[in-house]
Design a protein around this motif. Structure first.
Motif, PDB file in Angstrom:
ATOM      1  N   ASN A  48       7.146   8.890   7.927  1.00  0.00           N
ATOM      2  CA  ASN A  48       6.048   9.561   8.538  1.00  0.00           C
ATOM      3  C   ASN A  48       4.773   8.700   8.707  1.00  0.00           C
ATOM      4  O   ASN A  48       3.905   8.801   9.899  1.00  0.00           O
ATOM      5  CB  ASN A  48       5.639  10.700   7.916  1.00  0.00           C
ATOM      6  N   TYR A  49       4.483   7.634   8.055  1.00  0.00           N
ATOM      7  CA  TYR A  49       2.984   7.079   8.222  1.00  0.00           C
ATOM      8  C   TYR A  49       3.127   5.528   7.775  1.00  0.00           C
ATOM      9  O   TYR A  49       2.078   5.220   7.392  1.00  0.00           O
ATOM     10  CB  TYR A  49       1.964   7.950   7.778  1.00  0.00           C
ATOM     11  N   ASN A  50       4.210   4.910   7.820  1.00  0.00           N
ATOM     12  CA  ASN A  50       4.363   3.250   7.299  1.00  0.00           C
ATOM     13  C   ASN A  50       3.588   2.825   8.377  1.00  0.00           C
ATOM     14  O   ASN A  50       3.808   2.586   9.333  1.00  0.00           O
ATOM     15  CB  ASN A  50       5.762   3.163   7.353  1.00  0.00           C
ATOM     16  N   ALA A  51       2.571   2.215   7.616  1.00  0.00           N
ATOM     17  CA  ALA A  51       1.760   0.995   8.656  1.00  0.00           C
ATOM     18  C   ALA A  51       0.748   0.274   7.509  1.00  0.00           C
ATOM     19  O   ALA A  51       0.610   0.648   6.410  1.00  0.00           O
ATOM     20  CB  ALA A  51       0.726   1.915   9.354  1.00  0.00           C
ATOM     21  N   ASN A  52       0.302  -0.673   7.814  1.00  0.00           N
ATOM     22  CA  ASN A  52      -0.729  -1.690   7.084  1.00  0.00           C
ATOM     23  C   ASN A  52      -1.942  -0.904   7.050  1.00  0.00           C
ATOM     24  O   ASN A  52      -2.363  -0.260   7.949  1.00  0.00           O
ATOM     25  CB  ASN A  52      -0.681  -3.107   7.627  1.00  0.00           C
ATOM     26  N   ILE A  53      -2.602  -1.332   5.861  1.00  0.00           N
ATOM     27  CA  ILE A  53      -3.761  -0.455   5.598  1.00  0.00           C
ATOM     28  C   ILE A  53      -4.848  -1.208   5.730  1.00  0.00           C
ATOM     29  O   ILE A  53      -5.005  -2.652   5.925  1.00  0.00           O
ATOM     30  CB  ILE A  53      -4.005  -0.020   4.161  1.00  0.00           C
ATOM     31  N   HIS A  54      -6.117  -0.634   5.948  1.00  0.00           N
ATOM     32  CA  HIS A  54      -7.548  -0.976   6.060  1.00  0.00           C
ATOM     33  C   HIS A  54      -7.963  -1.931   7.514  1.00  0.00           C
ATOM     34  O   HIS A  54      -6.916  -2.910   7.912  1.00  0.00           O
ATOM     35  CB  HIS A  54      -7.763  -2.190   4.800  1.00  0.00           C
ATOM     36  N   ARG A  55      -8.723  -1.550   7.834  1.00  0.00           N
ATOM     37  CA  ARG A  55      -9.192  -2.042   9.278  1.00  0.00           C
ATOM     38  C   ARG A  55      -8.353  -1.438  10.586  1.00  0.00           C
ATOM     39  O   ARG A  55      -8.653  -1.965  11.631  1.00  0.00           O
ATOM     40  CB  ARG A  55      -9.281  -3.684   9.263  1.00  0.00           C
ATOM     41  N   GLY A  56      -7.281  -0.966  10.252  1.00  0.00           N
ATOM     42  CA  GLY A  56      -6.380  -0.609  11.360  1.00  0.00           C
ATOM     43  C   GLY A  56      -7.137   0.710  11.940  1.00  0.00           C
ATOM     44  O   GLY A  56      -7.798   1.719  11.293  1.00  0.00           O
ATOM     45  N   VAL A  57      -7.291   0.550  13.447  1.00  0.00           N
ATOM     46  CA  VAL A  57      -7.863   1.866  14.107  1.00  0.00           C
ATOM     47  C   VAL A  57      -7.104   3.103  14.414  1.00  0.00           C
ATOM     48  O   VAL A  57      -7.474   4.185  14.890  1.00  0.00           O
ATOM     49  CB  VAL A  57      -8.637   1.261  15.314  1.00  0.00           C
ATOM     50  N   HIS A  58      -5.529   2.727  14.379  1.00  0.00           N
ATOM     51  CA  HIS A  58      -4.957   3.780  14.744  1.00  0.00           C
ATOM     52  C   HIS A  58      -4.536   4.768  13.679  1.00  0.00           C
ATOM     53  O   HIS A  58      -4.577   4.373  12.545  1.00  0.00           O
ATOM     54  CB  HIS A  58      -3.483   3.069  15.185  1.00  0.00           C
ATOM     55  N   ALA A  59      -4.030   5.700  13.980  1.00  0.00           N
ATOM     56  CA  ALA A  59      -3.784   7.176  13.163  1.00  0.00           C
ATOM     57  C   ALA A  59      -2.973   6.666  11.903  1.00  0.00           C
ATOM     58  O   ALA A  59      -3.338   7.205  10.866  1.00  0.00           O
ATOM     59  CB  ALA A  59      -3.093   8.310  14.089  1.00  0.00           C
ATOM     60  N   LEU A  60      -1.902   5.986  12.159  1.00  0.00           N
ATOM     61  CA  LEU A  60      -0.847   5.829  11.196  1.00  0.00           C
ATOM     62  C   LEU A  60      -1.742   4.899   9.888  1.00  0.00           C
ATOM     63  O   LEU A  60      -1.397   4.973   8.717  1.00  0.00           O
ATOM     64  CB  LEU A  60       0.386   5.002  11.480  1.00  0.00           C
ATOM     65  N   GLU A  63      -4.228   6.967   8.009  1.00  0.00           N
ATOM     66  CA  GLU A  63      -3.337   7.756   7.092  1.00  0.00           C
ATOM     67  C   GLU A  63      -2.902   7.177   5.912  1.00  0.00           C
ATOM     68  O   GLU A  63      -3.155   7.489   4.796  1.00  0.00           O
ATOM     69  CB  GLU A  63      -2.311   8.658   7.749  1.00  0.00           C
ATOM     70  N   ALA A  64      -2.159   5.901   6.131  1.00  0.00           N
ATOM     71  CA  ALA A  64      -1.900   5.082   4.866  1.00  0.00           C
ATOM     72  C   ALA A  64      -2.868   4.721   4.149  1.00  0.00           C
ATOM     73  O   ALA A  64      -2.847   4.664   2.932  1.00  0.00           O
ATOM     74  CB  ALA A  64      -0.946   3.933   5.363  1.00  0.00           C
ATOM     75  N   THR A  65      -4.175   4.008   4.912  1.00  0.00           N
ATOM     76  CA  THR A  65      -5.115   3.909   4.080  1.00  0.00           C
ATOM     77  C   THR A  65      -5.825   4.883   2.861  1.00  0.00           C
ATOM     78  O   THR A  65      -6.134   4.624   1.890  1.00  0.00           O
ATOM     79  CB  THR A  65      -6.560   3.156   4.986  1.00  0.00           C
ATOM     80  N   ASP A  66      -6.083   5.965   3.720  1.00  0.00           N
ATOM     81  CA  ASP A  66      -6.645   7.040   2.990  1.00  0.00           C
ATOM     82  C   ASP A  66      -5.571   7.340   1.804  1.00  0.00           C
ATOM     83  O   ASP A  66      -6.393   7.753   0.643  1.00  0.00           O
ATOM     84  CB  ASP A  66      -6.682   8.374   3.979  1.00  0.00           C
ATOM     85  N   LYS A  67      -4.324   7.548   1.872  1.00  0.00           N
ATOM     86  CA  LYS A  67      -3.538   7.783   0.921  1.00  0.00           C
ATOM     87  C   LYS A  67      -3.721   6.791  -0.297  1.00  0.00           C
ATOM     88  O   LYS A  67      -3.455   7.196  -1.540  1.00  0.00           O
ATOM     89  CB  LYS A  67      -2.071   8.239   1.270  1.00  0.00           C
ATOM     90  N   TYR A  68      -3.498   5.556   0.174  1.00  0.00           N
ATOM     91  CA  TYR A  68      -3.700   4.608  -0.710  1.00  0.00           C
ATOM     92  C   TYR A  68      -4.860   4.479  -1.599  1.00  0.00           C
ATOM     93  O   TYR A  68      -4.932   4.272  -2.746  1.00  0.00           O
ATOM     94  CB  TYR A  68      -3.436   3.152   0.017  1.00  0.00           C
ATOM     95  N   GLU A  69      -6.083   4.636  -0.933  1.00  0.00           N
ATOM     96  CA  GLU A  69      -7.166   4.685  -1.678  1.00  0.00           C
ATOM     97  C   GLU A  69      -7.259   5.918  -2.464  1.00  0.00           C
ATOM     98  O   GLU A  69      -8.066   5.963  -3.510  1.00  0.00           O
ATOM     99  CB  GLU A  69      -8.367   4.504  -0.660  1.00  0.00           C
ATOM    100  N   ALA A  70      -6.793   7.122  -2.168  1.00  0.00           N
ATOM    101  CA  ALA A  70      -6.755   8.359  -2.961  1.00  0.00           C
ATOM    102  C   ALA A  70      -5.932   8.321  -4.154  1.00  0.00           C
ATOM    103  O   ALA A  70      -6.385   8.552  -5.315  1.00  0.00           O
ATOM    104  CB  ALA A  70      -6.306   9.611  -2.116  1.00  0.00           C
ATOM    105  N   ALA A  71      -4.926   7.370  -4.062  1.00  0.00           N
ATOM    106  CA  ALA A  71      -4.179   7.015  -5.188  1.00  0.00           C
ATOM    107  C   ALA A  71      -4.899   6.072  -6.265  1.00  0.00           C
ATOM    108  O   ALA A  71      -4.845   6.122  -7.451  1.00  0.00           O
ATOM    109  CB  ALA A  71      -2.852   6.384  -4.817  1.00  0.00           C
ATOM    110  N   ARG A  72      -5.854   5.131  -5.713  1.00  0.00           N
ATOM    111  CA  ARG A  72      -6.440   4.279  -6.457  1.00  0.00           C
ATOM    112  C   ARG A  72      -7.558   5.449  -7.263  1.00  0.00           C
ATOM    113  O   ARG A  72      -7.767   4.988  -8.370  1.00  0.00           O
ATOM    114  CB  ARG A  72      -7.490   3.316  -5.736  1.00  0.00           C
TER     115      ARG A  72
END
Length: 404
Positions: A48-60, A63-72
């Motif tokens: 559902n949201y496989n994408a590279n994180i940080h600095r990307g302006v698109h939705a995926l 979303e991936a960045t938010d979940k990755y940093e929430a896990a941190r």
């Protein structure tokens, strides 16, 4: 109290068979199994949201960045780190240790000394030997005794104004010994030394509080605590992480790059070059959530019950010797049968569907101390049962008859 039926239903692999027998998995100290709740998080990421994180302006990407940093933040809360940026994602405990060892290359001098313990995994020995080769510093070793405990009086004698670093595991992967790390940390700090604790074996069983311990560095792997392989964490006090230079150069760890000069990003990104294991980091957080929902106090109590039960049953087998008999240990039993090679026993147990670990467990100095080639290691998790231990005992008895 744990609801074992419910817990075991969470782990799909526990329902499979090996060599036509129900799987009995007692290799948890090497890698724990993964519950469906964590597997679902992994599938959800790639679906559902496989994408590279940080600095990307698109939705995926967002979303991936938010979940990755929430896990941190989940990891920070679990270990009670003061700041989220004190949690560095790595590929695992080995990567974390090497990151710190590499960083101290520029901080040590030839007259400096560093201390490791005799109970260490190779991953907490070899990087420090390499550090000494690079810097000229001297490596000293806290000895162990026949019970598999560190000789703290000898540690006291090793400490001096020359000591810069101390490295010790929280729990021995080979023997299950729980080391007195708070005492070790306090004594090291009195002489101005920093301390790194290898928590790989502790984190599946207890909930470390890095601020209460006042530890400088603490490292762990997700795959030991119901998470995926290939991801782990380094906790470091902010002041220490700011002192250490970056471990790798590349994308993400920079603030600005020109051909004349590069400036580095702030913590934690300074140590997180390149595309990380995004899915692994998110799943690491999910695994921690699962274990906390299960409850670490209940886990510890039940695993201690399994340890006592297994120890009593195994010692009833004539010719069986247990290595590591500290009063303070977790659910790991290393043992041998008299005049029988551990590999042979492990091979026969596998035919019965019983998974144990045989060999030196990446802790060869321990085996050299006991003058043995290795041991059979049975390591228990909170999803194991006494009935499985009975199957292990019966399997060992059969192996003994076949090999004697």
């Amino acid at each position: 109290m744990l609801d074992l039926n419910k817990i075991r239903a969470d782990f799909p692999i526990l329902s499979r068979q090996v060599n036509g027998k129900p799987l009995v998995y007692f290799d948890n100290a090497a890698t724990s199994q993964t519950p469906q709740q964590v597997i679902d998080v992994i599938v959800d990421y790639y679906s559902n949201y496989n994408a590279n994180i940080h600095r990307g302006v698109h939705a995926l990407s967002q979303e991936a960045t938010d979940k990755y940093e929430a896990a941190r933040h989940t990891i920070q809360k679990h270990f009670n780190a003061k700041h989220a940026h004190e949690i560095i994602y790595t590929s695992g405990t080995t990567h974390s240790i090497n990151l710190v060892a590499n960083g101290f290359t520029s901080l040590l001098k030839p007259e400096d000394e560093i201390i490791v313990s005799a109970l260490e995994h190779h991953s907490n020995i070899v990087p420090w030997q390499m550090l000494c080769e690079r810097t000229g510093a001297t490596l000293k070793v806290i000895p162990m005794n026949l019970e598999g405990e560190l000789v703290i009086t000898e540690y006291d004698q090793l400490l001096s104004s020359k000591t810069q670093l101390v490295f010790v595991n929280h729990i021995s992967n080979a023997l299950g010994t729980i080391n007195p790390i708070k005492e070790i940390i306090e004594k090291a700090h009195r002489v101005g030394a920093a301390v790194l604790v290898d928590g790989a074996q502790a984190c599946p069983h207890i909930k470390p509080d890095v601020q209460a311990l006042d530890v400088d560095f603490y490292v762990a792997s997700a795959h030991k605590m119901c998470g995926p392989t290939g991801v782990g964490m380094l906790y470091g006090k902010e002041e220490w992480l700011n002192k250490l230079p970056p471990y790798q150069g590349g994308g993400e760890m920079i603030a600005e790059v020109t051909f004349e000069k590069t400036t580095y990003a702030d913590l934690p990104h300074k140590f997180e070059a390149g595309t990380p294991n995004i899915c692994g980091g998110i799943a690491f957080g999910a695994a921690i959530d699962y274990m906390n929902a299960t409850g670490f106090e209940a886990i510890a109590a039940y695993e201690h019950e399994l340890l006592d039960y297994a120890t009593q049953k195994l010692l009833d087998i004539e010719g069986l010797k247990i290595y590591g008999t500290s009063k303070h240990k977790t659910s790991v039993i290393s043992f041998n049968l008299e005049n029988i090679h551990p590999y042979d026993v492990g091979t026969i147990l596998d035919k019965m569907g019983i998974a144990v670990r045989t060999g030196h467990h990446c802790a060869q100095p321990i085996m050299d101390y006991f003058k043995i080639p290795g041991t059979i290691r049975a390591s228990f998790a909170f999803y194991n049962t006494k009935e499985e231990i009975d199957a292990l005992v019966n399997g060992i008895k059969k192996a003994k008859l076949m090999l004697s």
